[in-house]
Design an enzyme around this catalytic site. Structure first.
Site, PDB file in Angstrom:
ATOM      1  N   SER A 172       0.839  -1.193   0.000  1.00  0.00           N
ATOM      2  CA  SER A 172       0.000   0.000   0.000  1.00  0.00           C
ATOM      3  C   SER A 172       0.878   1.249   0.000  1.00  0.00           C
ATOM      4  O   SER A 172       1.638   1.459  -0.933  1.00  0.00           O
ATOM      5  CB  SER A 172      -0.958  -0.043   1.193  1.00  0.00           C
ATOM      6  OG  SER A 172      -1.969   0.927   1.050  1.00  0.00           O
ATOM      7  N   LYS A 224     -19.803  17.906   2.580  1.00  0.00           N
ATOM      8  CA  LYS A 224     -18.867  18.146   3.678  1.00  0.00           C
ATOM      9  C   LYS A 224     -18.725  16.904   4.545  1.00  0.00           C
ATOM     10  O   LYS A 224     -17.653  16.608   5.053  1.00  0.00           O
ATOM     11  CB  LYS A 224     -19.363  19.327   4.526  1.00  0.00           C
ATOM     12  CG  LYS A 224     -18.467  19.659   5.711  1.00  0.00           C
ATOM     13  CD  LYS A 224     -17.075  20.049   5.242  1.00  0.00           C
ATOM     14  CE  LYS A 224     -16.184  20.386   6.428  1.00  0.00           C
ATOM     15  NZ  LYS A 224     -14.813  20.704   6.005  1.00  0.00           N
TER      16      LYS A 224
END
Length: 346
Positions: A172, A224
């Protein structure tokens, strides 16, 4: 026997009082000096010399007593020959391999130190030098490892040959960093890959609803807050969250593909991991082998210097360690005395 135990208990009480007093004094002094000596130290270690010293000690230990003097004389002649060769080269000696270490946690918290080490190496390295990074990380936060990968990219941008050695894992975010090197070497069972993005968000909204607890999530901006822990999640929020994950994944794939163009990025960007030999076949690595084997190989023709930036050890830490060791020794000694007392005649 009872008097002896009472005396020993009194001794431990006095020792504890002394430790508390010393600890308070250390804390006061440390606070007064916290501003002073805050700069980190750059520690350099020439690995060639340490390896040669160990080899000589082993040869001396394995030799017969009568042959040790001859060996020591031979070592001295080697040192003289090496010294003369160094003077004759007049600065045109062997290239240097600069060794850096990066052990990453989920936040890539060592990035700041790593960046300073890279700056120091770039400033000192010369043409023909190489930088070896021993990298170990299973990944973590996207933005944290994005910064760490950008710092490692600076070596390539500075024109320095860069090799990343993976002994255990570069997955990763770890592979996000590793792929920026000119060459990636992996141990046969090292883990590489995991080119994917994962996120998970617990949600306890139904539990709160069952107990008649309302949670108001107020935002300004349509996206948001897409998914929340306490509030009720919507299908629109989930879709947006997945879109954001896909965008991050595309950035990850683009980063790897740019630095390793020979990779079939669509085939390997599935989030899977591969062991060293499999990673070599997939094109994630360029060679198999441990970092120690590679460094020993490079020592035959280059000087290998390990670079470490160490934070200063404050007075509190030094005295604290001394006090801790003293207490440990006292307790062990007390345990030994108590154990031995079992065999005393009563």
């Amino acid at each position: 026997m009872g008097d002896w135990l009472a005396d020993f208990g009194l001794f431990l009480a006095q020792l504890t009082s002394l430790v508390v007093i010393v600890g308070l004094a250390v804390t006061v002094v440390a606070r007064l000096r916290s501003e002073a000596g805050s700069d980190s130290r750059l520690k350099l270690e020439e690995l060639n010399r340490g390896r040669d010293d160990r080899k000589r000690r082993l040869r001396l230990a394995a030799s017969e007593p009568g042959a040790r003097k001859r060996l020591i004389k031979a070592f001295r002649r080697e040192d003289k020959t090496r010294g003369k060769a160094g003077k004759g080269e007049q600065g045109q000696g062997r290239p240097t391999v600069w060794l850096l270490d990066f052990h990453g946690d989920i936040r890539a918290s060592g990035t700041g130190r790593f960046a300073e080490e890279i700056s120091a190496v770039i400033a000192a390295a010369e043409s023909g030098d190489e930088v070896v990074v021993r990298l170990e990380s299973a990944g973590g936060l996207v933005h944290a490892y994005g910064l760490a990968a950008a710092e490692l990219d600076r070596l390539r941008e500075a024109g320095l040959a860069t090799t990343v050695c993976v002994d255990k894992v570069a997955a990763s975010g770890g592979y996000l960093m590793a792929c920026g090197a000119d060459s990636v070497r992996a141990a046969p069972l090292a883990v590489l890959g995991s080119i994917g993005v994962v996120a998970q968000v617990p949600n306890v909204h139904r539990l709160l609803k069952r107990h008649d607890i309302d949670v108001e999530v107020l935002t300004a901006g349509r996206y948001k807050r897409t998914l929340t822990v306490l509030g009720e999640n919507t299908e629109e929020g989930r879709e947006k969250f997945l879109d954001d994950l896909e965008t991050t994944h595309e950035l990850f794939k683009r980063h790897v593909a740019k630095r390793r163009p020979a990779l079939d990025i669509e085939a390997i960007a599935t989030g899977e991991v591969w062991y060293g030999s499999e990673a070599l076949d997939k094109g994630l690595a360029d060679a198999l082998g441990t970092s120690e084997a590679y460094l020993v190989e490079r020592m035959r023709e280059a000087k290998v210097i390990r670079v470490r930036l160490e934070p200063p050890r404050r007075l509190a830490e030094r005295l604290g360690m001394a006090v801790s060791m003293g207490i440990e020794r006292a307790l062990l000694r007390g345990a030994e005395v108590l154990d031995a007392s079992r065999w005393q005649k009563r």
